[in-house]
Design an enzyme around this catalytic site. Sequence first.
Site, PDB file in Angstrom:
ATOM      1  CE  LYS A   1     -84.588 -18.578 -24.478  1.00 34.23           C
ATOM      2  NZ  LYS A   1     -84.019 -19.809 -24.037  1.00 34.23           N
ATOM      3  CB  THR A   2     -89.102 -19.858 -20.784  1.00 28.13           C
ATOM      4  OG1 THR A   2     -87.713 -19.670 -21.003  1.00 28.13           O
ATOM      5  CG2 THR A   2     -89.298 -21.061 -19.892  1.00 28.13           C
TER       6      THR A   2
ATOM      7  CG  ASP B   1     -84.621 -23.400 -24.479  1.00 28.30           C
ATOM      8  OD1 ASP B   1     -84.846 -22.429 -25.225  1.00 28.30           O
ATOM      9  OD2 ASP B   1     -84.384 -23.286 -23.270  1.00 28.30           O
ATOM     10  CD  GLU B   2     -80.595 -20.825 -24.833  1.00 29.73           C
ATOM     11  OE1 GLU B   2     -80.310 -20.149 -25.846  1.00 29.73           O
ATOM     12  OE2 GLU B   2     -80.578 -20.368 -23.677  1.00 29.73           O
TER      13      GLU B   2
ATOM     14  CD  GLN C   1     -79.971 -14.034 -26.361  1.00 27.57           C
ATOM     15  OE1 GLN C   1     -79.626 -14.259 -25.226  1.00 27.57           O
ATOM     16  NE2 GLN C   1     -81.247 -13.928 -26.712  1.00 27.57           N
TER      17      GLN C   1
ATOM     18  NE  ARG D   1     -78.667 -11.310 -21.095  1.00 28.79           N
ATOM     19  CZ  ARG D   1     -79.661 -12.019 -21.610  1.00 28.79           C
ATOM     20  NH1 ARG D   1     -80.327 -12.873 -20.860  1.00 28.79           N
ATOM     21  NH2 ARG D   1     -80.027 -11.881 -22.864  1.00 28.79           N
TER      22      ARG D   1
END
Length: 646
Positions: free
Chosen positions: A46-47, A225-226, A256, A599
């Site tokens: 996504k970044t 973002d997020e 998330q 992770r």
Amino acid sequence: MQITENILRKDTDIDKELQSLNAEQYDAVVTLDRPLLVLSGAGTGKTKVLTTKIAYIIENGFAFPSQILAVTFSNRAAREMKERLFGITSSAMGVWLGTFHSICAKILRSHAEAVGISRDFTILDADDQLKVVKQILKEMNIDAKAAPGIVAKISRWKDKGISPDNPSVDKTTQEGRVYKVYQERIVSYDSVDFGDLLLYVVQIFKENPDILQTYRNRFKYILVDEYQDTNVAQYLWLRMLSPLGQGLCCVGDDDQAIYSWRGAEVGNILRFEKDFPNTKTVRLEQNYRSTGHILGAAASLISNNQMRLGKTIWTADGDGDKVIVQRVYNGYEEAQVVSEKIEQLHRKYDLDYKNAAVLVRAGFQTREFEERFIANGIPYKVVGGLKFYDRQEIKDIVAYMRLIYQPNDSLAFERIVNVPKRGIGASAVAKFYTVASEKNISLYLAAKDILEHETLRPSLKHSLDEFIKFIESMRLRHDLKSADIARIILDETGYAEALKQEKTLESQARLENLKELLQALEEFEDLPSFIEHISLVMDSPKTEEDNVVSIMTLHSAKGLEFDAVFLGGWEDGVFPHNLSIQEGNVEEERRLAYVGITRARKLTFITYALNRKIHNQWQANMPSRFLSELSPEHITHITGRSGCFS
DNA sequence: AGTTCCTTCATTTTT
DNA sequence: TGAAGGAACT
């Protein structure tokens, strides 16, 4: 001319960047004409999408950098995005890129008078908030134990965009009354808290259509973002800036969302398509981080949640190792097993310590791992503990700086008026308080007033006079850089000297920290810019990259990745946490588990203990309900102690 | 002003 | 268990 040159020169770079995207990522980058929701699973890039998109907009001349707004939640995310963006294009200077709070602070500084507050407001941290509430409770003769709860309640109100005068704040309740006084109080300090940064800006937008219009015109493209972790206030803020979602691109992962207890509303992302008609939704599902079994296990787990938009992450790479689930006898053995496994991977497979992490549900769980690691000689660090700027000595110096910058900041005044000891004790401060509330002025002004008009004990009069003279003189030193100001504070107040006299291990450490602070200060020209930084970017000055195992809570692990991840304490009651079970919020706990599993790049290792000592009491727990939700084909279950030395 | 003793209470904490 | 905060003492 400059612009044309940049486009020509950089054209190849952005092309290369675009070519490296998969079909969905590409779609997300080049879609500019509709509201865009990017559902981005863990490790799906996504970044990369966000940074490439910004570069794409700039390089193609769709907007100037200053017409792009990119908001993140954490400073970490903002920093990473900045770095990667500048890695793609050198023309990104001027993009409004930062956290919600820092962007709002910037806007609020320019329009503070529109909501009747000082342009030189200081920003309160959680500690300051607690002090204010405790103070108020004391005045109201209420037990101070209620303070943390009330601070939380006030913060939640602010998260929801509810100010004290809102009808939904019940003034017949204790909390409602405290909220009202609290707000008046911090306004009188020329201060704002984190929630205010958002709320004031929303208020400015609401009450001043002209100001709102300038920002609407300015930001042609807004990237968030997020998005799953936005709260109501942030949502309102966004909707004001982009009512129809023109040029809006929100990236997030409903799977998330783990901050509902901090006011985040998953509903924002679930509702996006309804909020903004003609939305295009892109799902990023190809994962570039983890191996197949890890993703399979994570996917099977999260599929047990009802409230989700639904997406399945997959990888083009191999299956890798299955997720290991190991039963242990107790917490002691758990730490031992994890420690041995890390050591084994380190020796046999060259795993760097820094590529391993132990993730736990709650802070108290870190201790057993720490003790074991020390005993076994495994280097580690606990991430997310006491922050650099939370340290007493740092806060003291910052309080001096705050007071110099904004004398009405009575919290800063109270903190350091007698630090180092100069004989202005509790009774003197009580007197300042009385005059301050009588005349409705700040403590600093009250102290000045008392000094001029009242007779004081000679020694008290003298030291108060000295103190005020010092602050006044510093206020006039606009020529000084922030580091020089700090140096003068440390020297002339005798702060550094007092620490040197102490000669304890602790005072040594404090002096070291102050040295580090001075170093960090070199980066900031003037006092205001440093104060702004320290209030909003609670990050430590960068430390050298240690090659050590990370131990942290699942919450602080979001956004990070490691080769090997150890998830401890998978027992019902510990994880999912008892209180969450009672509140019926197991879905969020499940998302937390999902974050934990994903992770890992290569190895996820889960442990559950048959017995655990909690509050000094042995407790036999059931294995976490999440364990049975992991699809067996992706799991290796080890029930014997010896099984870990495979 | 500093200490010591006692009670209380134990999630998560991007800003 | 052990840390933190408050009361009570020195």
